[in-house]
Design a protein around this motif. Sequence first.
Motif, PDB file in Angstrom:
ATOM      1  N   SER A  84       0.826  -1.208   0.000  1.00  0.00           N
ATOM      2  CA  SER A  84       0.000   0.000   0.000  1.00  0.00           C
ATOM      3  C   SER A  84       0.861   1.261   0.000  1.00  0.00           C
ATOM      4  O   SER A  84       2.052   1.204   0.298  1.00  0.00           O
ATOM      5  N   VAL A  85       0.235   2.411  -0.313  1.00  0.00           N
ATOM      6  CA  VAL A  85       0.992   3.667  -0.338  1.00  0.00           C
ATOM      7  C   VAL A  85       0.409   4.735   0.584  1.00  0.00           C
ATOM      8  O   VAL A  85       1.034   5.770   0.807  1.00  0.00           O
ATOM      9  N   GLY A  86      -0.790   4.503   1.109  1.00  0.00           N
ATOM     10  CA  GLY A  86      -1.484   5.549   1.866  1.00  0.00           C
ATOM     11  C   GLY A  86      -0.781   5.933   3.155  1.00  0.00           C
ATOM     12  O   GLY A  86      -0.083   5.116   3.756  1.00  0.00           O
ATOM     13  N   GLU A  87      -0.998   7.185   3.592  1.00  0.00           N
ATOM     14  CA  GLU A  87      -0.449   7.586   4.897  1.00  0.00           C
ATOM     15  C   GLU A  87      -1.321   7.033   6.013  1.00  0.00           C
ATOM     16  O   GLU A  87      -0.885   6.862   7.131  1.00  0.00           O
ATOM     17  N   LEU A  88      -2.604   6.803   5.678  1.00  0.00           N
ATOM     18  CA  LEU A  88      -3.504   6.192   6.653  1.00  0.00           C
ATOM     19  C   LEU A  88      -3.886   4.805   6.148  1.00  0.00           C
ATOM     20  O   LEU A  88      -4.181   4.619   4.966  1.00  0.00           O
ATOM     21  N   ILE A  89      -3.878   3.845   7.058  1.00  0.00           N
ATOM     22  CA  ILE A  89      -4.230   2.475   6.665  1.00  0.00           C
ATOM     23  C   ILE A  89      -5.463   2.055   7.455  1.00  0.00           C
ATOM     24  O   ILE A  89      -5.521   2.248   8.675  1.00  0.00           O
ATOM     25  N   ILE A  90      -6.432   1.526   6.736  1.00  0.00           N
ATOM     26  CA  ILE A  90      -7.608   0.975   7.412  1.00  0.00           C
ATOM     27  C   ILE A  90      -7.612  -0.524   7.166  1.00  0.00           C
ATOM     28  O   ILE A  90      -7.351  -0.966   6.047  1.00  0.00           O
ATOM     29  N   THR A  91      -7.840  -1.303   8.197  1.00  0.00           N
ATOM     30  CA  THR A  91      -8.020  -2.739   7.968  1.00  0.00           C
ATOM     31  C   THR A  91      -9.471  -3.071   8.299  1.00  0.00           C
ATOM     32  O   THR A  91     -10.038  -2.515   9.248  1.00  0.00           O
TER      33      THR A  91
END
Length: 329
Positions: A84-91
């Motif tokens: 992934s590349v996002g600064e925020l990660i949602i699982t």
Amino acid sequence: MSTLSIIIPVFNEEGSLAELYREITSVAESHKYEFEIIFVDDGSTDQSWEVMGDLARADERLQCLRFRRNFGKAAALRAGAAASVGELIITMDADLQDDPAEIPNLILKLNDGYDLVSGWKQVRNDPIGKTLPSKVFNWLVGWMTGVKLHDHNCGFKIYRREIFDEVKLYGEMHRFVPVLASARGFKVGENPVNHRARTHGVSKYGWSRLPKGFLDLLTVSFLTGFNQRPQHLLGMFGMLSFMAGGLGLVYLTVYCVLRVSFEAFADWLPLHQRPLVIYSLGALLLGAQLLCMGFLAELIVAKGQRDGREPYSIKEHLGAQSQDPEQAA
Ligand code: UDP
Ligand code: MG
């Protein structure tokens, strides 16, 4: 607004993927998020891979990874984060039990000054065989680690990317990300989330998760408390045991000398009738063993330091060669 990476571990969830994709994109689009979705197929044997493949071909915001076999949820989350590349990660889980409509609330809560916000299935739509052990588990984790959340094991969470950079998931450690992150100084919070009953497929975890979760909890409390100094735990018990055994043997030596040297003590029991001999020797051996194990553990820690694992976590760095965004702008 930061980029969002939504990571979804998938193990035989063919029935819910298309609907989940639709719900996530509709929430994300209506809030104008910049986002990507990453499905990680953890060795599914149903049509999950084909279903996600069809979705990915029609939408380049969607990535799909496929494991060669079932490696477990923690491995799937780790692989997803790496891609992934996002600064925020949602699982979130793939079974539609987590409601994508909660994503904006999790983001809002994170922006209140947290590094990780865990979902809390306040009203939980699962059978009692799941909810009751889960209550005990959450209490136990809070008590043993000091990280008090209502729902540690909730799959629905939001994280700043640095957490996945520093906390490497393996085994079944996905249950303990808040504890592992908190031990590195990240600020952890929770937010109630809507929880729905499973309508497609079956739960992947049965009763065996209880003893496994408990053993992992012991490991995690050891790792978070003594990761850098295992001898402080092992050696402490080792030293106490060694000293108790040593004292016992000193006492027995004096006892024996008195008994053979003086008439007055001739009626004392002979040494082979004193159980203290066995206890003292046992304690001495156990103590020596614990101390040796502690040294072995310290060798492993020392090697870890040479291999580049940092024993600290830096939040910000100002000044020369710093990454201060305001200076860079
Ligand atoms: N999962 C996975 N690998 C596994 C087991 C589960 O990727 O070995 C995924 C599963 O597909 C789901 C999530 O992890 O997306 C949570 O699993 P499940 O819903 O069965 O857990 P429960 O909600 O019953 O605790
Ligand atoms: Mg579920």
